[in-house]
Design a protein around this motif. Structure first.
Motif, short mmCIF file in Angstrom:
data_model
loop_
_atom_site.label_atom_id
_atom_site.label_comp_id
_atom_site.label_asym_id
_atom_site.label_seq_id
_atom_site.Cartn_x
_atom_site.Cartn_y
_atom_site.Cartn_z
N THR A 22 0.85 -1.18 0.00
CA THR A 22 0.00 0.00 0.00
C THR A 22 0.90 1.24 0.00
OG1 THR A 22 -0.06 0.21 2.41
CG2 THR A 22 -1.73 -1.23 1.38
N GLN A 23 0.30 2.38 -0.24
CA GLN A 23 1.09 3.62 -0.18
C GLN A 23 1.69 3.79 1.21
OE1 GLN A 23 -1.80 6.51 -1.56
NE2 GLN A 23 -0.82 6.57 -3.58
N GLU A 24 0.92 3.51 2.24
CA GLU A 24 1.42 3.66 3.61
C GLU A 24 2.59 2.72 3.88
OE1 GLU A 24 0.71 5.84 6.06
OE2 GLU A 24 -0.66 6.89 4.70
N ALA A 27 5.63 4.03 1.96
CA ALA A 27 6.10 5.26 2.61
C ALA A 27 6.91 4.92 3.86
CB ALA A 27 4.91 6.14 2.95
N GLY A 34 2.91 9.18 4.37
CA GLY A 34 1.97 8.60 3.41
C GLY A 34 1.40 9.64 2.47
N GLN A 38 1.55 9.94 -1.65
CA GLN A 38 0.36 10.17 -2.47
C GLN A 38 0.62 11.31 -3.47
OE1 GLN A 38 -2.76 11.04 0.30
NE2 GLN A 38 -3.19 8.89 0.74
#
Length: 80
Positions: A22-24, A27, A34, A38
């Motif tokens: 995921t992006q999180e 990151a 995060g 994005q």
């Protein structure tokens, strides 16, 4: 010509997809926020050099990060 920010955005999205993160999660792996990730994926943010190196270290080796470091040719404002 694709702007550097958009080339970087696509490369980051591709790396994240290949790693199934995921992006999180990505990151956290490269030590940025995060929301920053994005913005980068949207073509609106910038990675620091250190974060770009971190990303290149965790990303699959098949991705060529030199693509975002090579200058693009820009049309001269005085041409034509």
């Amino acid at each position: 010509i694709v702007p550097n920010k958009m080339r970087l955005a696509g490369l980051v999205r591709m790396a994240r997809g290949l790693m199934h993160l995921t992006q999180e999660e990505l990151a956290a792996k490269i030590d940025i926020g995060g929301r920053t990730l994005q913005r980068i994926e949207a073509g609106d943010g910038n990675l620091t050099f250190e974060s770009l190196v971190s990303l290149a270290e965790v990303a699959p080796r098949t991705l060529d990060f030199s693509l975002v470091l090579k200058p693009t040719r820009r049309a001269s404002a005085n041409s034509g």
